[in-house]
Scaffold this motif. Structure first.
Motif, PDB file in Angstrom:
ATOM      1  N   LEU A  18       0.828  -1.206   0.000  1.00  0.00           N
ATOM      2  CA  LEU A  18       0.000   0.000   0.000  1.00  0.00           C
ATOM      3  C   LEU A  18       0.864   1.257   0.000  1.00  0.00           C
ATOM      4  CD1 LEU A  18      -2.911  -0.748   2.514  1.00  0.00           C
ATOM      5  CD2 LEU A  18      -3.131  -0.303   0.070  1.00  0.00           C
ATOM      6  N   ILE A  19       1.929   1.239   0.796  1.00  0.00           N
ATOM      7  CA  ILE A  19       2.812   2.399   0.881  1.00  0.00           C
ATOM      8  C   ILE A  19       3.497   2.650  -0.459  1.00  0.00           C
ATOM      9  CG2 ILE A  19       4.937   3.267   1.933  1.00  0.00           C
ATOM     10  CD1 ILE A  19       4.028   1.723   4.503  1.00  0.00           C
ATOM     11  N   ARG A  20       3.985   1.582  -1.083  1.00  0.00           N
ATOM     12  CA  ARG A  20       4.635   1.754  -2.398  1.00  0.00           C
ATOM     13  C   ARG A  20       3.645   2.262  -3.427  1.00  0.00           C
ATOM     14  NH1 ARG A  20       7.682  -2.869  -0.794  1.00  0.00           N
ATOM     15  NH2 ARG A  20       6.164  -4.292  -1.711  1.00  0.00           N
ATOM     16  N   LEU A  21       2.412   1.715  -3.399  1.00  0.00           N
ATOM     17  CA  LEU A  21       1.385   2.193  -4.324  1.00  0.00           C
ATOM     18  C   LEU A  21       1.048   3.663  -4.061  1.00  0.00           C
ATOM     19  CD1 LEU A  21      -1.172  -0.781  -4.467  1.00  0.00           C
ATOM     20  CD2 LEU A  21       0.222   0.086  -6.349  1.00  0.00           C
ATOM     21  N   GLY A  22       1.069   4.044  -2.783  1.00  0.00           N
ATOM     22  CA  GLY A  22       0.671   5.388  -2.404  1.00  0.00           C
ATOM     23  C   GLY A  22       1.525   6.479  -3.001  1.00  0.00           C
ATOM     24  N   TRP A  23       2.823   6.185  -3.242  1.00  0.00           N
ATOM     25  CA  TRP A  23       3.663   7.234  -3.838  1.00  0.00           C
ATOM     26  C   TRP A  23       4.144   6.887  -5.248  1.00  0.00           C
ATOM     27  CZ3 TRP A  23       8.862   6.485  -5.059  1.00  0.00           C
ATOM     28  CH2 TRP A  23       9.501   5.361  -4.495  1.00  0.00           C
ATOM     29  N   LEU A  24       4.290   5.605  -5.544  1.00  0.00           N
ATOM     30  CA  LEU A  24       4.748   5.234  -6.883  1.00  0.00           C
ATOM     31  C   LEU A  24       3.648   5.399  -7.940  1.00  0.00           C
ATOM     32  CD1 LEU A  24       6.988   2.042  -6.452  1.00  0.00           C
ATOM     33  CD2 LEU A  24       7.648   4.233  -7.465  1.00  0.00           C
ATOM     34  N   LEU A  25       2.408   5.027  -7.584  1.00  0.00           N
ATOM     35  CA  LEU A  25       1.319   5.101  -8.548  1.00  0.00           C
ATOM     36  C   LEU A  25       1.033   6.534  -8.990  1.00  0.00           C
ATOM     37  CD1 LEU A  25      -0.877   3.757 -10.204  1.00  0.00           C
ATOM     38  CD2 LEU A  25      -2.350   3.748  -8.178  1.00  0.00           C
ATOM     39  N   PRO A  26       0.885   7.504  -8.062  1.00  0.00           N
ATOM     40  CA  PRO A  26       0.644   8.872  -8.531  1.00  0.00           C
ATOM     41  C   PRO A  26       1.828   9.453  -9.292  1.00  0.00           C
ATOM     42  CG  PRO A  26       0.983   8.851  -6.163  1.00  0.00           C
ATOM     43  CD  PRO A  26       0.836   7.422  -6.595  1.00  0.00           C
ATOM     44  N   LEU A  27       3.052   9.100  -8.870  1.00  0.00           N
ATOM     45  CA  LEU A  27       4.230   9.606  -9.560  1.00  0.00           C
ATOM     46  C   LEU A  27       4.276   9.082 -10.988  1.00  0.00           C
ATOM     47  CD1 LEU A  27       6.758  11.333  -9.142  1.00  0.00           C
ATOM     48  CD2 LEU A  27       7.979   9.253  -8.473  1.00  0.00           C
ATOM     49  N   ALA A  28       4.023   7.775 -11.160  1.00  0.00           N
ATOM     50  CA  ALA A  28       4.014   7.183 -12.502  1.00  0.00           C
ATOM     51  C   ALA A  28       2.875   7.742 -13.341  1.00  0.00           C
ATOM     52  CB  ALA A  28       3.894   5.665 -12.390  1.00  0.00           C
ATOM     53  N   THR A  29       1.719   7.961 -12.705  1.00  0.00           N
ATOM     54  CA  THR A  29       0.559   8.505 -13.416  1.00  0.00           C
ATOM     55  C   THR A  29       0.842   9.897 -13.948  1.00  0.00           C
ATOM     56  OG1 THR A  29      -1.007   7.228 -12.076  1.00  0.00           O
ATOM     57  CG2 THR A  29      -1.855   9.195 -13.179  1.00  0.00           C
ATOM     58  N   VAL A  30       1.376  10.752 -13.090  1.00  0.00           N
ATOM     59  CA  VAL A  30       1.648  12.142 -13.481  1.00  0.00           C
ATOM     60  C   VAL A  30       2.704  12.206 -14.578  1.00  0.00           C
ATOM     61  CG1 VAL A  30       2.695  14.289 -12.665  1.00  0.00           C
ATOM     62  CG2 VAL A  30       0.915  13.184 -11.312  1.00  0.00           C
ATOM     63  N   VAL A  31       3.797  11.471 -14.400  1.00  0.00           N
ATOM     64  CA  VAL A  31       4.879  11.493 -15.395  1.00  0.00           C
ATOM     65  C   VAL A  31       4.394  10.960 -16.739  1.00  0.00           C
ATOM     66  CG1 VAL A  31       7.117  10.510 -16.010  1.00  0.00           C
ATOM     67  CG2 VAL A  31       6.727  11.372 -13.694  1.00  0.00           C
ATOM     68  N   THR A  32       3.636   9.860 -16.712  1.00  0.00           N
ATOM     69  CA  THR A  32       3.157   9.252 -17.958  1.00  0.00           C
ATOM     70  C   THR A  32       2.153  10.150 -18.680  1.00  0.00           C
ATOM     71  OG1 THR A  32       3.448   7.036 -17.017  1.00  0.00           O
ATOM     72  CG2 THR A  32       2.051   7.230 -18.967  1.00  0.00           C
ATOM     73  N   SER A  33       1.150  10.654 -17.958  1.00  0.00           N
ATOM     74  CA  SER A  33       0.124  11.479 -18.599  1.00  0.00           C
ATOM     75  C   SER A  33       0.707  12.785 -19.120  1.00  0.00           C
ATOM     76  CB  SER A  33      -1.027  11.759 -17.631  1.00  0.00           C
ATOM     77  OG  SER A  33      -0.584  12.477 -16.497  1.00  0.00           O
ATOM     78  N   PRO A  36      -5.823   9.639 -24.868  1.00  0.00           N
ATOM     79  CA  PRO A  36      -5.182   8.594 -24.055  1.00  0.00           C
ATOM     80  C   PRO A  36      -4.637   9.119 -22.732  1.00  0.00           C
ATOM     81  CG  PRO A  36      -4.482   8.442 -26.343  1.00  0.00           C
ATOM     82  CD  PRO A  36      -5.252   9.714 -26.230  1.00  0.00           C
ATOM     83  N   GLU A  37      -4.120  10.361 -22.730  1.00  0.00           N
ATOM     84  CA  GLU A  37      -3.562  10.886 -21.483  1.00  0.00           C
ATOM     85  C   GLU A  37      -4.623  11.049 -20.404  1.00  0.00           C
ATOM     86  OE1 GLU A  37      -3.146  14.577 -24.275  1.00  0.00           O
ATOM     87  OE2 GLU A  37      -3.622  12.446 -24.513  1.00  0.00           O
ATOM     88  N   ARG A  38      -5.861  11.338 -20.810  1.00  0.00           N
ATOM     89  CA  ARG A  38      -6.935  11.460 -19.815  1.00  0.00           C
ATOM     90  C   ARG A  38      -7.235  10.109 -19.171  1.00  0.00           C
ATOM     91  NH1 ARG A  38     -12.288  14.903 -20.847  1.00  0.00           N
ATOM     92  NH2 ARG A  38     -10.778  16.488 -20.173  1.00  0.00           N
ATOM     93  N   ILE A  39      -7.180   9.045 -19.944  1.00  0.00           N
ATOM     94  CA  ILE A  39      -7.426   7.709 -19.396  1.00  0.00           C
ATOM     95  C   ILE A  39      -6.396   7.383 -18.328  1.00  0.00           C
ATOM     96  CG2 ILE A  39      -7.508   5.239 -19.927  1.00  0.00           C
ATOM     97  CD1 ILE A  39      -8.502   6.006 -22.728  1.00  0.00           C
ATOM     98  N   VAL A  40      -5.118   7.666 -18.620  1.00  0.00           N
ATOM     99  CA  VAL A  40      -4.042   7.412 -17.659  1.00  0.00           C
ATOM    100  C   VAL A  40      -4.219   8.286 -16.427  1.00  0.00           C
ATOM    101  CG1 VAL A  40      -1.551   7.577 -17.272  1.00  0.00           C
ATOM    102  CG2 VAL A  40      -2.424   6.715 -19.460  1.00  0.00           C
ATOM    103  N   PHE A  41      -4.459   9.577 -16.633  1.00  0.00           N
ATOM    104  CA  PHE A  41      -4.593  10.538 -15.543  1.00  0.00           C
ATOM    105  C   PHE A  41      -5.747  10.158 -14.618  1.00  0.00           C
ATOM    106  CE2 PHE A  41      -6.139  14.388 -13.551  1.00  0.00           C
ATOM    107  CZ  PHE A  41      -4.997  15.119 -13.253  1.00  0.00           C
ATOM    108  N   THR A  42      -6.925   9.948 -15.186  1.00  0.00           N
ATOM    109  CA  THR A  42      -8.112   9.674 -14.385  1.00  0.00           C
ATOM    110  C   THR A  42      -8.014   8.342 -13.662  1.00  0.00           C
ATOM    111  OG1 THR A  42      -9.496  10.980 -15.882  1.00  0.00           O
ATOM    112  CG2 THR A  42     -10.615   9.401 -14.463  1.00  0.00           C
ATOM    113  N   THR A  43      -7.627   7.296 -14.370  1.00  0.00           N
ATOM    114  CA  THR A  43      -7.542   5.971 -13.758  1.00  0.00           C
ATOM    115  C   THR A  43      -6.515   5.933 -12.634  1.00  0.00           C
ATOM    116  OG1 THR A  43      -8.153   4.952 -15.878  1.00  0.00           O
ATOM    117  CG2 THR A  43      -7.185   3.523 -14.192  1.00  0.00           C
TER     118      THR A  43
END
Length: 233
Positions: A21-36, A61-68
């Motif tokens: 959960l902790i890894r998801l908590g910071w890695l997921l938003p970071l990956a989402t922002v960088v990718t979108s 496509p960027e909206r799909i990544v950002f929102t999800t």
């Protein structure tokens, strides 16, 4: 669903550990922002460089990544806020209650923000953005208060993350506020979003990097809190 298992949560019979959960908590938003943001910039849809993170919530496509990515992150943050409240010794303390409330507020606001894009729902988007950033800062600061006596390198890292977050919030708001006040007579903020953003781009040149700084600061703060709590467990 159970949120109070020994070392994590259980959803539909699947156990998710606190460390995950902790890894998801910071890695997921970071990956989402960088990718979108990368998709938005390289697709040619970017209005200007630099741009606000939320501008990458653009139809395509960027909206799909950002929102999800951010919608899932919001749920994860709520879980983390609750799990963190159980993992500290001062479970009935004022700071733990502040931490729990601000963490859940930040997570819920992030999930709403993921769907309230700035192009179609600017007012709601602006409100939820403030709640995410300020709520996240208060969450990190309250957790830091409860772990101020930890003897390790993580408190220093956490303080650096909080300084980055606070400085980013201050610079972003000051640059926008001062520029809009200074140019108030020549600006037409009733124009469509694209035109409005183009008008204040000189301020965005400062505000957008400040936003990047505060987001990285929040990720650093969360990662350091997670490391301290995991080491205690």
């Amino acid at each position: 669903m159970s949120l109070s298992t020994g070392e994590g949560i259980q959803i539909a019979g699947i156990e998710v550990s606190d460390s995950m959960l902790i890894r998801l908590g910071w890695l997921l938003p970071l990956a989402t922002v960088v990718t979108s943001m990368s998709m938005h910039a390289f697709s040619g849809n970017a209005r200007a460089i630099p741009f606000f993170v939320s501008e990458s919530d653009y139809p395509g496509p960027e909206r799909i990544v950002f929102t999800t990515g951010l919608a899932i992150t919001g749920v994860v943050v709520c879980f983390l806020a609750y799990r963190f409240s159980l993992m500290v010794e001062e479970q009935d303390s004022k700071w733990n209650r502040v931490s729990l409330f601000s963490g859940i507020l930040s997570g819920l606001s992030l999930s709403v923000l993921a769907f309230a894009n700035m192009y179609d729902a600017l007012l709601l988007h602006s409100i939820t953005t403030i709640l995410v950033f300020v709520g996240g800062f208060i969450w990190g600061a309250s957790m830091n208060k409860m772990h101020s006596n930890v003897v390790s390198q993580t408190p220093k890292l956490r303080k650096a993350g909080l300084w980055m977050t606070g400085l980013g919030i201050l610079i972003m708001n000051l640059s926008l506020g001062i520029y809009i006040f200074w140019k108030r007579e020549s600006l037409d903020l009733q124009d469509p979003q694209f035109e409005m953003l183009n008008q204040i781009q000189p301020a965005i040149n400062i505000a957008a990097p400040a936003e990047y700084l505060l987001i990285v600061g929040l990720m650093v703060t969360l990662a350091s809190i997670g490391r301290d709590l995991q080491s205690k467990v």
